[in-house]
Design a protein around this motif. Structure first.
Motif, mmCIF file in Angstrom:
data_model
loop_
_atom_site.group_PDB
_atom_site.id
_atom_site.type_symbol
_atom_site.label_atom_id
_atom_site.label_comp_id
_atom_site.label_asym_id
_atom_site.label_seq_id
_atom_site.Cartn_x
_atom_site.Cartn_y
_atom_site.Cartn_z
ATOM 1 N N MET A 127 -0.162 -4.411 -2.670
ATOM 2 C CA MET A 127 0.698 -5.180 -1.768
ATOM 3 C C MET A 127 -0.140 -6.068 -0.855
ATOM 4 O O MET A 127 -1.083 -5.595 -0.228
ATOM 5 C CB MET A 127 1.543 -4.250 -0.899
ATOM 6 C CG MET A 127 2.586 -3.466 -1.641
ATOM 7 S SD MET A 127 3.565 -2.436 -0.531
ATOM 8 C CE MET A 127 4.719 -3.639 0.104
ATOM 9 N N HIS B 58 -1.090 2.112 6.624
ATOM 10 C CA HIS B 58 -1.599 2.080 5.248
ATOM 11 C C HIS B 58 -0.541 1.431 4.364
ATOM 12 O O HIS B 58 0.655 1.574 4.609
ATOM 13 C CB HIS B 58 -1.888 3.503 4.757
ATOM 14 C CG HIS B 58 -2.293 3.561 3.325
ATOM 15 N ND1 HIS B 58 -3.505 3.097 2.868
ATOM 16 C CD2 HIS B 58 -1.627 4.015 2.232
ATOM 17 C CE1 HIS B 58 -3.571 3.279 1.554
ATOM 18 N NE2 HIS B 58 -2.444 3.833 1.153
ATOM 19 N N HIS B 59 -0.990 0.744 3.329
ATOM 20 C CA HIS B 59 -0.048 0.223 2.339
ATOM 21 C C HIS B 59 -0.700 0.269 0.966
ATOM 22 O O HIS B 59 -1.932 0.350 0.835
ATOM 23 C CB HIS B 59 0.437 -1.187 2.693
ATOM 24 C CG HIS B 59 -0.641 -2.215 2.794
ATOM 25 N ND1 HIS B 59 -1.125 -2.889 1.704
ATOM 26 C CD2 HIS B 59 -1.321 -2.690 3.862
ATOM 27 C CE1 HIS B 59 -2.051 -3.741 2.093
ATOM 28 N NE2 HIS B 59 -2.200 -3.635 3.409
ATOM 29 N N ALA B 60 0.146 0.222 -0.041
ATOM 30 C CA ALA B 60 -0.326 0.291 -1.426
ATOM 31 C C ALA B 60 -1.314 -0.847 -1.692
ATOM 32 O O ALA B 60 -1.121 -1.963 -1.212
ATOM 33 C CB ALA B 60 0.857 0.197 -2.380
ATOM 34 N N VAL C 198 3.986 -6.630 2.699
ATOM 35 C CA VAL C 198 4.253 -5.552 3.652
ATOM 36 C C VAL C 198 5.172 -6.060 4.754
ATOM 37 O O VAL C 198 6.136 -5.390 5.138
ATOM 38 C CB VAL C 198 2.938 -4.987 4.244
ATOM 39 C CG1 VAL C 198 3.228 -3.977 5.341
ATOM 40 C CG2 VAL C 198 2.083 -4.372 3.152
ATOM 41 N N ALA D 286 8.009 4.261 3.015
ATOM 42 C CA ALA D 286 7.210 5.249 2.279
ATOM 43 C C ALA D 286 7.487 5.151 0.780
ATOM 44 O O ALA D 286 6.572 5.276 -0.037
ATOM 45 C CB ALA D 286 7.505 6.653 2.784
ATOM 46 N N ALA D 287 8.734 4.889 0.427
ATOM 47 C CA ALA D 287 9.091 4.750 -0.985
ATOM 48 C C ALA D 287 8.409 3.543 -1.625
ATOM 49 O O ALA D 287 8.216 3.506 -2.841
ATOM 50 C CB ALA D 287 10.610 4.627 -1.128
ATOM 51 N N ARG D 288 7.997 2.577 -0.817
ATOM 52 C CA ARG D 288 7.307 1.381 -1.321
ATOM 53 C C ARG D 288 5.798 1.495 -1.160
ATOM 54 O O ARG D 288 5.063 0.538 -1.407
ATOM 55 C CB ARG D 288 7.798 0.153 -0.574
ATOM 56 C CG ARG D 288 9.299 -0.032 -0.778
ATOM 57 C CD ARG D 288 9.791 -1.406 -0.899
ATOM 58 N NE ARG D 288 8.951 -2.307 -1.647
ATOM 59 C CZ ARG D 288 8.876 -3.585 -1.379
ATOM 60 N NH1 ARG D 288 9.548 -4.103 -0.397
ATOM 61 N NH2 ARG D 288 8.117 -4.370 -2.110
ATOM 62 N N GLY D 289 5.322 2.651 -0.684
ATOM 63 C CA GLY D 289 3.882 2.847 -0.542
ATOM 64 C C GLY D 289 3.324 2.374 0.788
ATOM 65 O O GLY D 289 2.127 2.141 0.914
ATOM 66 N N VAL D 290 4.202 2.229 1.787
ATOM 67 C CA VAL D 290 3.779 1.772 3.112
ATOM 68 C C VAL D 290 3.939 2.929 4.094
ATOM 69 O O VAL D 290 5.009 3.511 4.210
ATOM 70 C CB VAL D 290 4.631 0.569 3.589
ATOM 71 C CG1 VAL D 290 4.212 0.132 4.981
ATOM 72 C CG2 VAL D 290 4.524 -0.582 2.604
ATOM 73 N N THR D 291 2.851 3.262 4.796
ATOM 74 C CA THR D 291 2.877 4.325 5.796
ATOM 75 C C THR D 291 2.884 3.689 7.175
ATOM 76 O O THR D 291 2.088 2.797 7.451
ATOM 77 C CB THR D 291 1.634 5.230 5.659
ATOM 78 O OG1 THR D 291 1.569 5.715 4.325
ATOM 79 C CG2 THR D 291 1.695 6.393 6.620
#
Length: 87
Positions: free
Chosen positions: A52, A47-49, A57, A23-28
């Motif tokens: 990325m 989901h991911h940023a 990922v 989550a801290a890297r934008g990955v759910t």
């Protein structure tokens, strides 16, 4: 004869750590599961940023699983980490 799997006591700590680190890297992620008594892990990414790539990922997931299994003294995934993308 049926074998009943026994959960590793720190499995939930690894799961929470992986979810938080990603989550801290934008990955759910929607699931993080230990398989075959820790020989393998399964992670589903929902989901991911946008910046990325899929490879980024995958590396982030692998790193998170390896780091958190080491921190909480859970067997490293000798057979690998299954990574799937939902949606």
């Amino acid at each position: 004869m049926t074998t009943i799997p026994h959960a590793h006591p720190a499995e939930s700590l690894v799961r929470s750590g992986v979810v938080g680190a990603l989550a801290a890297r934008g990955v759910t992620v929607t699931s993080v599961e230990m398989l075959f008594d820790g020989q393998e892990w399964s992670v589903t990414v929902s989901h991911h940023a946008p910046g990325m790539s899929e490879n980024d990922v995958r590396v982030a997931v692998w790193t998170a699983v390896l780091n958190h299994t080491a921190v909480f003294d859970v067997p490293a995934p000798a057979e690998g980490v299954r990574i799937s993308f939902a949606g």
